[in-house]
Motif scaffolding. Structure first.
Motif, mmCIF file in Angstrom:
data_model
loop_
_atom_site.group_PDB
_atom_site.id
_atom_site.type_symbol
_atom_site.label_atom_id
_atom_site.label_comp_id
_atom_site.label_asym_id
_atom_site.label_seq_id
_atom_site.Cartn_x
_atom_site.Cartn_y
_atom_site.Cartn_z
ATOM 1 N N TYR A 260 3.857 -22.542 -39.724
ATOM 2 C CA TYR A 260 4.488 -23.353 -38.818
ATOM 3 C C TYR A 260 3.635 -24.632 -38.399
ATOM 4 C CZ TYR A 260 7.227 -19.155 -37.313
ATOM 5 O OH TYR A 260 8.289 -18.436 -36.971
ATOM 6 N N ARG A 261 4.068 -25.857 -38.261
ATOM 7 C CA ARG A 261 3.500 -26.988 -37.818
ATOM 8 C C ARG A 261 3.497 -27.203 -36.383
ATOM 9 N NH1 ARG A 261 6.026 -31.727 -37.436
ATOM 10 N NH2 ARG A 261 8.026 -31.803 -37.628
ATOM 11 N N SER A 262 2.510 -27.907 -35.901
ATOM 12 C CA SER A 262 2.487 -28.336 -34.379
ATOM 13 C C SER A 262 3.245 -29.529 -34.300
ATOM 14 C CB SER A 262 0.813 -28.489 -34.067
ATOM 15 O OG SER A 262 0.754 -29.062 -32.724
ATOM 16 N N PRO A 263 3.951 -29.800 -33.230
ATOM 17 C CA PRO A 263 4.774 -31.252 -32.983
ATOM 18 C C PRO A 263 3.645 -31.881 -32.228
ATOM 19 C CG PRO A 263 5.144 -29.375 -31.478
ATOM 20 C CD PRO A 263 4.319 -28.646 -32.592
ATOM 21 N N ARG A 264 2.332 -31.480 -31.983
ATOM 22 C CA ARG A 264 1.767 -32.342 -31.201
ATOM 23 C C ARG A 264 0.297 -32.846 -31.904
ATOM 24 N NH1 ARG A 264 1.426 -28.474 -25.696
ATOM 25 N NH2 ARG A 264 3.463 -28.832 -25.065
ATOM 26 N N GLU A 265 -0.183 -31.989 -32.751
ATOM 27 C CA GLU A 265 -1.358 -32.498 -33.447
ATOM 28 C C GLU A 265 -0.987 -32.529 -35.111
ATOM 29 O OE1 GLU A 265 -4.864 -33.811 -33.876
ATOM 30 O OE2 GLU A 265 -4.186 -32.975 -32.016
ATOM 31 N N GLU A 266 -0.896 -33.587 -35.736
ATOM 32 C CA GLU A 266 -0.958 -33.886 -37.192
ATOM 33 C C GLU A 266 -1.722 -32.973 -37.929
ATOM 34 O OE1 GLU A 266 -0.489 -37.548 -39.872
ATOM 35 O OE2 GLU A 266 0.206 -38.215 -37.693
ATOM 36 N N GLU A 267 -1.235 -32.178 -39.073
ATOM 37 C CA GLU A 267 -2.194 -31.329 -40.056
ATOM 38 C C GLU A 267 -2.480 -30.230 -39.295
ATOM 39 O OE1 GLU A 267 -3.847 -33.081 -43.221
ATOM 40 O OE2 GLU A 267 -3.734 -35.018 -42.257
ATOM 41 N N MET A 268 -2.240 -29.607 -38.442
ATOM 42 C CA MET A 268 -2.509 -28.300 -37.508
ATOM 43 C C MET A 268 -1.207 -27.249 -37.904
ATOM 44 S SD MET A 268 -3.110 -27.448 -33.800
ATOM 45 C CE MET A 268 -4.605 -28.258 -33.411
ATOM 46 N N PHE B 241 -0.670 -25.798 -28.764
ATOM 47 C CA PHE B 241 -0.094 -26.018 -30.091
ATOM 48 C C PHE B 241 1.201 -26.836 -30.006
ATOM 49 C CE2 PHE B 241 2.055 -24.678 -34.043
ATOM 50 C CZ PHE B 241 1.404 -25.019 -34.926
ATOM 51 N N GLY B 242 2.007 -26.287 -28.962
ATOM 52 C CA GLY B 242 3.304 -27.056 -29.024
ATOM 53 C C GLY B 242 4.197 -25.917 -29.407
ATOM 54 N N ARG B 243 5.671 -26.431 -29.316
ATOM 55 C CA ARG B 243 6.516 -25.333 -29.805
ATOM 56 C C ARG B 243 6.400 -25.268 -31.228
ATOM 57 N NH1 ARG B 243 12.870 -25.115 -28.679
ATOM 58 N NH2 ARG B 243 13.309 -23.339 -29.881
ATOM 59 N N PRO B 244 6.134 -24.274 -32.005
ATOM 60 C CA PRO B 244 5.935 -24.167 -33.534
ATOM 61 C C PRO B 244 7.160 -24.416 -34.080
ATOM 62 C CG PRO B 244 4.999 -22.059 -32.196
ATOM 63 C CD PRO B 244 5.788 -22.931 -31.312
ATOM 64 N N ARG B 245 7.016 -25.313 -35.273
ATOM 65 C CA ARG B 245 8.308 -25.838 -36.206
ATOM 66 C C ARG B 245 7.854 -25.134 -37.448
ATOM 67 N NH1 ARG B 245 8.498 -32.199 -33.979
ATOM 68 N NH2 ARG B 245 9.548 -31.430 -31.983
ATOM 69 N N HIS B 246 8.982 -24.177 -37.738
ATOM 70 C CA HIS B 246 8.739 -23.675 -39.197
ATOM 71 C C HIS B 246 8.667 -24.665 -40.125
ATOM 72 C CE1 HIS B 246 10.094 -21.238 -42.414
ATOM 73 N NE2 HIS B 246 9.233 -20.303 -41.736
ATOM 74 N N LEU C 265 -5.261 -19.976 -37.649
ATOM 75 C CA LEU C 265 -5.057 -21.627 -37.066
ATOM 76 C C LEU C 265 -5.691 -22.336 -38.081
ATOM 77 C CD1 LEU C 265 -3.672 -23.529 -34.992
ATOM 78 C CD2 LEU C 265 -5.920 -23.062 -33.569
ATOM 79 N N GLN C 266 -4.931 -23.304 -38.777
ATOM 80 C CA GLN C 266 -5.577 -24.260 -39.553
ATOM 81 C C GLN C 266 -5.647 -25.563 -38.859
ATOM 82 O OE1 GLN C 266 -4.509 -24.900 -43.699
ATOM 83 N NE2 GLN C 266 -4.221 -26.734 -43.575
ATOM 84 N N MET C 267 -6.854 -26.009 -38.644
ATOM 85 C CA MET C 267 -7.236 -27.465 -37.765
ATOM 86 C C MET C 267 -6.907 -28.396 -38.805
ATOM 87 S SD MET C 267 -7.649 -26.186 -34.742
ATOM 88 C CE MET C 267 -8.304 -27.418 -33.822
ATOM 89 N N PRO C 268 -6.679 -29.526 -38.133
ATOM 90 C CA PRO C 268 -6.689 -30.753 -39.016
ATOM 91 C C PRO C 268 -7.992 -31.335 -39.314
ATOM 92 C CG PRO C 268 -6.097 -31.104 -36.744
ATOM 93 C CD PRO C 268 -6.239 -29.743 -36.698
ATOM 94 N N PRO C 269 -8.020 -31.949 -40.545
ATOM 95 C CA PRO C 269 -9.181 -32.334 -40.887
ATOM 96 C C PRO C 269 -9.931 -33.432 -40.151
ATOM 97 C CG PRO C 269 -7.774 -33.359 -42.349
ATOM 98 C CD PRO C 269 -6.854 -32.344 -41.496
ATOM 99 N N ALA C 270 -11.372 -33.227 -40.055
ATOM 100 C CA ALA C 270 -12.141 -34.160 -39.025
ATOM 101 C C ALA C 270 -11.977 -35.677 -39.744
ATOM 102 C CB ALA C 270 -13.595 -34.001 -39.096
#
Length: 95
Positions: free
Chosen positions: A8-16, A37-42, A73-78
């Protein structure tokens, strides 16, 4: 160990991204994390094996986290300040 995962991707945070066992879904993801995270988007469903090559994470680490916690949980790159400044100046990089 092989696991069929939903990603799932986060609708709030790019690349999460959130990886979960397809059979369990997001049932083991803490409510507080889901709020942030926000509502998970498949995004996709995939067969994950320890030897699978992924761009920013080790598959065996993801499998271990899913087995122990129920999710990964995969965080976005710094992004450093210089890259932020370049992105701000380049309209093609802005959304």
């Amino acid at each position: 160990m092989r696991t069929v995962c939903d990603v799932y991707r986060s609708p709030r945070e790019e690349e999460m991204y959130l990886y979960v066992d397809k059979r369990e879904g997001i049932a083991h993801v803490p409510e507080k994390l889901l709020e942030l995270f926000g509502r998970p988007r498949h995004l996709m469903t995939m067969l994950l094996t320890p030897e699978k090559k992924l761009a920013r994470a080790e598959a065996d680490g993801i499998l271990k986290e899913i087995r122990e916690r129920g999710y990964y949980l995969q965080m976005p790159p710094a992004r450093d300040d210089e890259m932020r400044a370049i992105a701000a100046q380049n309209s093609k990089l802005q959304r």
